[in-house]
Design an enzyme around this catalytic site. Structure first.
Site, mmCIF file in Angstrom:
data_model
loop_
_atom_site.group_PDB
_atom_site.id
_atom_site.type_symbol
_atom_site.label_atom_id
_atom_site.label_comp_id
_atom_site.label_asym_id
_atom_site.label_seq_id
_atom_site.Cartn_x
_atom_site.Cartn_y
_atom_site.Cartn_z
ATOM 1 N N VAL A 1 0.804 -1.214 0.000
ATOM 2 C CA VAL A 1 0.000 0.000 0.000
ATOM 3 C C VAL A 1 0.843 1.273 0.000
ATOM 4 O O VAL A 1 0.314 2.362 -0.249
ATOM 5 C CB VAL A 1 -0.966 -0.015 1.211
ATOM 6 N N TYR A 2 2.145 1.191 0.273
ATOM 7 C CA TYR A 2 2.979 2.396 0.283
ATOM 8 C C TYR A 2 3.065 2.974 -1.125
ATOM 9 O O TYR A 2 3.643 2.369 -2.029
ATOM 10 C CB TYR A 2 4.384 2.095 0.803
ATOM 11 N N SER A 3 2.469 4.156 -1.293
ATOM 12 C CA SER A 3 2.361 4.796 -2.606
ATOM 13 C C SER A 3 1.776 3.826 -3.636
ATOM 14 O O SER A 3 2.145 3.840 -4.812
ATOM 15 C CB SER A 3 3.717 5.333 -3.069
ATOM 16 N N THR A 4 0.873 2.979 -3.157
ATOM 17 C CA THR A 4 0.144 2.010 -3.988
ATOM 18 C C THR A 4 1.089 1.221 -4.895
ATOM 19 O O THR A 4 0.907 1.162 -6.117
ATOM 20 C CB THR A 4 -0.958 2.709 -4.817
#
Length: 322
Positions: free
Chosen positions: A57-60
């Site tokens: 999910v980090y910066s998708t």
């Protein structure tokens, strides 16, 4: 660099883990420079850090993609790559959570972005109230059995939830969580009254996130001043949440010990955390080469029992308010 083992496992990890949430462009305080991010990861590995933590999910997915490019030329046998699953990756049904479908879909996507055929440590990012823990553990166990994951871990939940997961694994003979990733620092100590006792009793490794409290413990903020523009304190209400009288007293103690040891407040704050027996490897999040070297130098700072107690004294561990 010093190395230790992750909980009761035989897995050797550096005593500092490189957090990769900053590598992306989702927020203005992130690095927002792909080449600089890759260079910083290379520098961390050159300093002996073999433990890298990211999440889908980090910066998708952008963080995983950057990490994958950075480690492409590294020795995969020495690296410990960790990522996570749970957060929303797209709108619509099955776009988030810990269902068997979402986990199996997301691990393949993470492997593709990381450019590897296995993840060393696959962690559930949060507890999923809508999915039975048996379903989640069964899916994770399948990933270990099929070789796509080596170890599994968890992050940020109640002691009851984590204990339930561990005992379910024992009863059903599923793979057991090898580590927990809680928030923990000299000013965020509520897990001492929640998860940390469970981890210590169950032989679970602890890799704390936000060990410098979003930069608060670096000493960059002042009790009577507003955060400067461009800092996380200016952009994030969660960082400003640390601005309490009790926490300023902790920072005063950290600064005093730093002066005694000819060290920086950040180094003392990390050294304090490393003095806690339950801690395996704090997750650092440097955005510059200078900060990276400063963090690594914390491994050479040895605090006396008296200094550790002075930093702890202003706070009483307790459960966070609902």
């Amino acid at each position: 660099m010093a190395y230790t083992r992750l909980g009761d496992t035989g897995l050797e990890v550096s005593q500092l883990c490189l957090g990769c949430m900053n590598f992306g462009s989702e927020q203005p305080w992130m690095m927002n420079d792909r080449d600089a991010s890759i260079d910083l990861i290379h520098e961390a590995m050159d300093l002996g850090i073999n433990f890298l933590d990211t999440a889908n999910v980090y910066s998708t997915g952008e963080s995983e993609d950057i990490v994958g490019d950075a480690v492409e030329s590294a020795s995969r046998d020495e690296l410990v790559l960790a990522t996570k699953v749970y957060g929303e990756m797209r709108d619509g049904p099955n776009g988030q959570g810990l269902s068997r479908k979402h986990i199996l879909d997301q691990v393949d996507a993470s492997l593709d972005r990381l450019g590897t055929d296995y993840v060393d440590l696959y962690q559930i990012h949060r507890w999923d109230e809508h999915t039975p823990i048996e379903e989640t553990l069964s899916a994770l166990d399948h990933l270990v059995e099929t070789g796509r994951v080596r170890y599994i871990g968890a992050s940020t939940m109640t002691a009851y939830q984590f204990t339930k997961a561990l005992y379910t694994s024992d009863i059903e003979d599923y793979e057991r969580f090898a580590c927990m990733q809680p928030e923990y620092s000299a000013v965020a100590r509520y897990e001492e009254a929640n998860l940390l006792d469970v981890c210590e009793a169950e032989g679970v490794g602890v890799i704390p996130w936000s060990p410098l409290a979003g930069g608060f413990l670096t000493g960059k903020y002042e009790r009577d001043g507003d955060p400067e523009d461009g800092t996380r304190g200016a952009a994030s209400e969660s960082v400003r949440g640390y601005f309490t009288d009790e926490n300023w007293d902790v920072l005063d103690a950290v600064r005093a010990v730093a002066a005694e040891e000819d060290a920086s407040p950040a180094q003392v704050a990390l050294a304090w955390l490393l003095e806690q027996d339950v801690v395996t490897a704090p997750i650092i999040g440097p955005r510059t080469s200078e900060h990276l070297h400063e963090n690594v130098a914390a491994l050479g700072v040895e605090l006396s029992e008296s200094q550790v107690d002075r930093i702890a004294a202003p706070k009483t561990p307790q459960y966070p308010k609902a």
